[in-house]
Design an enzyme around this catalytic site. Structure first.
Site, PDB file in Angstrom:
ATOM      1  N   LYS A 125       0.799  -1.242   0.000  1.00 37.07           N
ATOM      2  CA  LYS A 125       0.000   0.000   0.000  1.00 37.07           C
ATOM      3  C   LYS A 125       0.826   1.285   0.000  1.00 37.07           C
ATOM      4  CE  LYS A 125      -4.376  -1.644   1.920  1.00 37.07           C
ATOM      5  NZ  LYS A 125      -5.408  -1.393   2.944  1.00 37.07           N
ATOM      6  N   ASP A 129     -10.451   3.120   1.918  1.00 38.21           N
ATOM      7  CA  ASP A 129     -10.690   2.463   3.213  1.00 38.21           C
ATOM      8  C   ASP A 129     -11.464   3.352   4.183  1.00 38.21           C
ATOM      9  OD1 ASP A 129      -9.481   0.000   2.660  1.00 38.21           O
ATOM     10  OD2 ASP A 129      -7.487   0.766   3.150  1.00 38.21           O
TER      11      ASP A 129
END
Ligand code: ATR
Length: 273
Positions: A65, A101
């Site tokens: 990420k 997210d």
């Protein structure tokens, strides 16, 4: 034909292909979404190859990420602030890095408790890892007046809090003794997950108006949520965050914002438990 993929290492456990291929079918879109394992040393070349083959959307998961930023022509402000990219959108040969997210986390709460008022009081976030960054960002953006962050390794709570105005680190030793009563308690640690120890946390000190949220979804009702239920506190499970974070990504590569239906939730829970 739309091609999309989730990239991680390992990746076999990812439920993203189930979610996205379900939506492709549901919305009658010709598309295919697959899970691809790329080791860190192969990440950039691997993504470039997939883009050249016509892949226009990616989800990015552990451990890539941060590293995936290197391949992006552009990164959204939200992803920069969270410090993690979980979605790549390829458009006109350019790659944009995004983070969905925090959207998934907040949208799950909105769906589960439509009356929940983020502005009503402070939140207490347990944990200061990668997931906590998106949660803290989302809570502050949603209007939570103050976010307390407490973490087993105190220093990480301080580092996280120092990056956000409105966030304050709370010593782990004081995690059951915050300076003000929280309106929401969120577990972002890995504790309570299947195969892990229970989180060392006692909810007994909380008033019955507090909502308890866990981002762990395996099991759906973690020991923390079970304790909350036994105290008659409202609870929010973690599976919705997984499902809702996938929606803006799917929308980015198809133009359709998909819905989280009870049938999809059931399908994912079947696979996850
Ligand atoms: P994620 O990306 O899912 O957030 P992570 O970045 O590895 O995963 O973070 C894991 C979190 O769980 C951290 O906050 C970690 O605390 P430390 O920073 O002290 O490691 C927390 N955690 C892991 N094991 C724990 C335990 N036994 N007790 C309390 N917290 C724990």
């Amino acid at each position: 034909m739309i091609r999309a993929a989730v990239i991680g290492h390992p990746i076999a456990q990812s439920l993203s292909p189930v979610i996205h291929n379900y939506w492709f079918r549901q919305y009658g879109i010709e598309g295919h979404y697959e899970a691809i394992d790329l080791a860190p040393e192969d990440l950039i070349a691997g993504i470039k190859k997939l883009v050249a083959q016509g892949c226009t959307g990616f989800n990015i998961t552990v451990p890539h990420k941060q590293a995936v930023k290197e391949i992006c022509d552009q990164v959204t402000e939200e992803a920069l602030k969270i410090g993690a990219i979980n979605t790549l959108v390829v458009h006109g040969g350019r790659i944009e890095g995004r983070n969905t997210d925090s959207y998934g986390f907040i949208e799950n709460i909105r769906q589960e408790q439509s009356h929940f008022d983020f502005k009503l009081g402070p939140a207490l976030v347990l944990g200061a890892g990668g997931a906590a960054r998106a949660v803290v960002y989302g809570l502050l953006a949603a209007g939570v007046p103050e976010v307390f962050i407490t973490n087993r390794t105190d220093e990480k709570a301080h580092i996280l809090a120092s990056g956000f105005s409105g966030a304050t680190a709370l010593p782990w030793a004081d995690r059951m003794n915050p300076p003000v009563e929280p309106h929401l308690v969120v577990n972002t640690t890995t504790q309570g997950m299947k195969g892990q120890d229970d989180l060392d946390y006692d909810l007994g000190f909380l008033p019955t108006t507090v909502t308890v949220c866990d981002i762990v979804y395996k099991p759906l009702y973690t020991p923390l949520l079970r304790e909350a239920q036994s105290l008659s506190l409202p609870v929010i499970t973690g599976v919705g965050m997984l499902l809702h974070q996938a929606r803006p990504a799917f929308a980015a590569w198809t133009g359709i914002m998909p819905e989280v239906t009870p049938a999809l939730v059931e399908k994912i829970l079947e696979k996850a438990q």
